[in-house]
Design an enzyme around this catalytic site. Sequence first.
Site, PDB file in Angstrom:
ATOM      1  N   GLU A 120       1.383  -1.059  -0.058  1.00 32.75           N
ATOM      2  CA  GLU A 120      -0.012   0.385  -0.238  1.00 32.75           C
ATOM      3  C   GLU A 120       0.984   1.171   0.107  1.00 32.75           C
ATOM      4  O   GLU A 120       0.380   2.342  -0.997  1.00 32.75           O
ATOM      5  CB  GLU A 120      -1.136   0.195   1.289  1.00 32.75           C
ATOM      6  CG  GLU A 120      -1.876   0.966   1.432  1.00 32.75           C
ATOM      7  CD  GLU A 120      -2.916   1.109   2.801  1.00 32.75           C
ATOM      8  OE1 GLU A 120      -2.672  -0.356   3.047  1.00 32.75           O
ATOM      9  OE2 GLU A 120      -3.471   2.015   2.761  1.00 32.75           O
TER      10      GLU A 120
ATOM     11  N   GLU B 287       5.104  10.266  10.856  1.00 35.19           N
ATOM     12  CA  GLU B 287       5.885  10.555  11.880  1.00 35.19           C
ATOM     13  C   GLU B 287       6.353   9.263  11.768  1.00 35.19           C
ATOM     14  O   GLU B 287       6.853   8.028  11.764  1.00 35.19           O
ATOM     15  CB  GLU B 287       4.814  10.008  13.211  1.00 35.19           C
ATOM     16  CG  GLU B 287       5.252  12.028  13.762  1.00 35.19           C
ATOM     17  CD  GLU B 287       3.752  13.175  12.259  1.00 35.19           C
ATOM     18  OE1 GLU B 287       2.695  11.745  11.733  1.00 35.19           O
ATOM     19  OE2 GLU B 287       3.786  13.642  12.252  1.00 35.19           O
TER      20      GLU B 287
HETATM   21  C1  LIG Z   1      -9.136   8.664   4.464  1.00 36.20           C
HETATM   22  C2  LIG Z   1      -8.122   7.929   6.033  1.00 36.20           C
HETATM   23  C3  LIG Z   1      -8.880   6.488   5.477  1.00 36.20           C
HETATM   24  C4  LIG Z   1      -8.330   5.235   6.559  1.00 36.20           C
HETATM   25  N1  LIG Z   1      -8.863   4.101   6.239  1.00 36.20           N
HETATM   26  C5  LIG Z   1      -8.927   3.038   6.787  1.00 36.20           C
HETATM   27  C6  LIG Z   1      -9.494   1.327   6.787  1.00 36.20           C
HETATM   28  O1  LIG Z   1      -9.958   1.593   5.438  1.00 36.20           O
HETATM   29  N2  LIG Z   1      -8.716   0.512   7.343  1.00 36.20           N
HETATM   30  C7  LIG Z   1      -8.046   0.811   8.929  1.00 36.20           C
HETATM   31  O2  LIG Z   1      -8.235   0.065   9.359  1.00 36.20           O
HETATM   32  N3  LIG Z   1      -7.741   2.110   9.234  1.00 36.20           N
HETATM   33  C8  LIG Z   1      -7.823   3.403   8.506  1.00 36.20           C
HETATM   34  N4  LIG Z   1      -7.448   5.112   8.340  1.00 36.20           N
HETATM   35  C9  LIG Z   1      -6.427   4.844  10.079  1.00 36.20           C
HETATM   36  C10 LIG Z   1      -5.959   5.181   9.498  1.00 36.20           C
HETATM   37  O3  LIG Z   1      -4.651   3.773   9.081  1.00 36.20           O
HETATM   38  C11 LIG Z   1      -5.495   5.838  10.961  1.00 36.20           C
HETATM   39  O4  LIG Z   1      -5.182   6.945  10.870  1.00 36.20           O
HETATM   40  C12 LIG Z   1      -3.629   5.532  11.372  1.00 36.20           C
HETATM   41  O5  LIG Z   1      -2.927   5.002  11.650  1.00 36.20           O
HETATM   42  C13 LIG Z   1      -3.199   6.620  12.218  1.00 36.20           C
HETATM   43  O6  LIG Z   1      -3.911   6.312  13.448  1.00 36.20           O
HETATM   44  P1  LIG Z   1      -4.784   6.715  14.765  1.00 36.20           P
HETATM   45  O7  LIG Z   1      -5.916   7.676  13.905  1.00 36.20           O
HETATM   46  O8  LIG Z   1      -5.349   6.156  15.493  1.00 36.20           O
HETATM   47  O9  LIG Z   1      -3.773   7.996  14.684  1.00 36.20           O
HETATM   48  P2  LIG Z   1      -2.949   7.707  16.447  1.00 36.20           P
HETATM   49  O10 LIG Z   1      -1.441   6.210  15.858  1.00 36.20           O
HETATM   50  O11 LIG Z   1      -3.275   7.878  17.752  1.00 36.20           O
HETATM   51  O12 LIG Z   1      -1.617   9.524  15.954  1.00 36.20           O
HETATM   52  C14 LIG Z   1      -2.108  10.262  16.503  1.00 36.20           C
HETATM   53  C15 LIG Z   1      -1.063  11.138  15.624  1.00 36.20           C
HETATM   54  O13 LIG Z   1       0.090  11.095  16.842  1.00 36.20           O
HETATM   55  C16 LIG Z   1       0.949  10.694  15.940  1.00 36.20           C
HETATM   56  N5  LIG Z   1       2.314   9.621  16.510  1.00 36.20           N
HETATM   57  C17 LIG Z   1       1.223   8.322  17.156  1.00 36.20           C
HETATM   58  N6  LIG Z   1       2.608   7.405  17.760  1.00 36.20           N
HETATM   59  C18 LIG Z   1       3.481   7.382  17.485  1.00 36.20           C
HETATM   60  C19 LIG Z   1       5.016   7.569  17.529  1.00 36.20           C
HETATM   61  N7  LIG Z   1       5.240   6.410  18.361  1.00 36.20           N
HETATM   62  N8  LIG Z   1       6.529   9.084  17.006  1.00 36.20           N
HETATM   63  C20 LIG Z   1       5.788  10.102  16.466  1.00 36.20           C
HETATM   64  N9  LIG Z   1       4.413   9.870  16.620  1.00 36.20           N
HETATM   65  C21 LIG Z   1       3.412   9.275  16.952  1.00 36.20           C
HETATM   66  C22 LIG Z   1       0.640  10.209  15.058  1.00 36.20           C
HETATM   67  O14 LIG Z   1       1.645  10.299  13.757  1.00 36.20           O
HETATM   68  C23 LIG Z   1      -0.284  11.370  14.187  1.00 36.20           C
HETATM   69  O15 LIG Z   1       0.270  12.213  13.887  1.00 36.20           O
HETATM   70  C24 LIG Z   1      -7.685   5.908   7.502  1.00 36.20           C
HETATM   71  C25 LIG Z   1      -7.499   6.718   8.128  1.00 36.20           C
HETATM   72  C26 LIG Z   1      -7.739   8.404   6.903  1.00 36.20           C
HETATM   73  C27 LIG Z   1      -7.518   9.257   7.598  1.00 36.20           C
END
Ligand SMILES: Cc1cc2nc3c(=O)[nH]c(=O)nc-3n(C[C@H](O)[C@H](O)[C@H](O)COP(=O)(O)OP(=O)(O)OC[C@H]3O[C@@H](n4cnc5c(N)ncnc54)[C@H](O)[C@@H]3O)c2cc1C
Length: 282
Positions: free
Chosen positions: A137, A264
């Site tokens: 991906e 990140e």
């Molecule tokens: C348009 C869209 C479509 C999506 N479609 C799917 C889908 O079909 N299936 C699916 O399973 N998921 C999907 N997602 C989810 C996507 O994979 C997650 O949003 C992404 O992995 C980030 O996880 P989170 O939203 O829980 O943010 P978090 O993990 O809570 O992160 C929040 C912020 O903290 C930062 N952060 C977190 N951990 C660290 C670290 N260790 N070091 C530095 N920075 C860090 C991140 O970079 C981010 O800026 C989708 C997201 C979007 C926006």
Amino acid sequence: EAQRRRFLPAIARGEELWCQGYSEPEAGSDLAGLRTVAVRDGGGYRVSGQKIWTSLAGEADWCFVLARTDPGERRHRGLSFLLVPMDQPGRIEVRPIRQMSGTAEFNEVFFDGARAPHVVGGEGAGWRVAMGLLARERGVSTLVQQIGFAAELAAVIAAAVRGGAVRDPALREQLVRQWAELRVMRWNALRTLGAAGDPGAPSVAKLLWGGWHQRLGELAMRVRGAAAALGPVDWSAGAPYELDALQRLFLFTRADTLYGGSDEIQRNIIAERVLGLPRLER
Ligand SMILES: Cc1cc2nc3c(=O)[nH]c(=O)nc-3n(C[C@H](O)[C@H](O)[C@H](O)COP(=O)(O)OP(=O)(O)OC[C@H]3O[C@@H](n4cnc5c(N)ncnc54)[C@H](O)[C@@H]3O)c2cc1C
């Protein structure tokens, strides 16, 4: 081999649509912290738990779900990659997440003992399969995506010509820079086809295209000038608003640096696995 024969032709023909069941409310970047569980049932499994941000779950025929099949194991171990048919009333509930724009592309998905007749790669191999898929991906799949990117860039250039923004030397330069970078991304994506085993390649590709696409969205708005901020004539109609293609491009590209693993996280992967930097305290 039986799974390849059963599923790949219908995917290639676009006859069966899939969604990705990875993220959970408490497990996004920290995917190994997921809580969805699956227990053996006959030849398959029963899945219970919640996924979130599942794109197009309401339209999908199948979902690939990462779930814990061994409660005795922690983190990356004891996970399995299960194939779940979505048409299971009472066992699967899809709740759309409505966004500011009024659209609801992604969803919450609740599994309550949902049937999963297939496991890919065998029980316990879920992390390896899921990471292999994520690498595609982030990396190689962009070869296809770039056909769409090229069409979007052409639309931005056409809007610049139509509206006169091409006479602004700074914008003109950015349009050309965007075009040149797209060529470089294409060559790089072609190279990643032969870069299996390079742990940094998918992350480099994701950083490149995520940032590039986001800048294209911003450029689209600059090309439109003040008119970019204008909405529909009749706001009283409420959401979903009739935004035009360039406005939708700008808004959607804000998500490019998040989905598929945030920028990140890509930089963490490169730092730890390629540069050998020490892991930070989480
Ligand atoms: C348009 C869209 C479509 C999506 N479609 C799917 C889908 O079909 N299936 C699916 O399973 N998921 C999907 N997602 C989810 C996507 O994979 C997650 O949003 C992404 O992995 C980030 O996880 P989170 O939203 O829980 O943010 P978090 O993990 O809570 O992160 C929040 C912020 O903290 C930062 N952060 C977190 N951990 C660290 C670290 N260790 N070091 C530095 N920075 C860090 C991140 O970079 C981010 O800026 C989708 C997201 C979007 C926006």
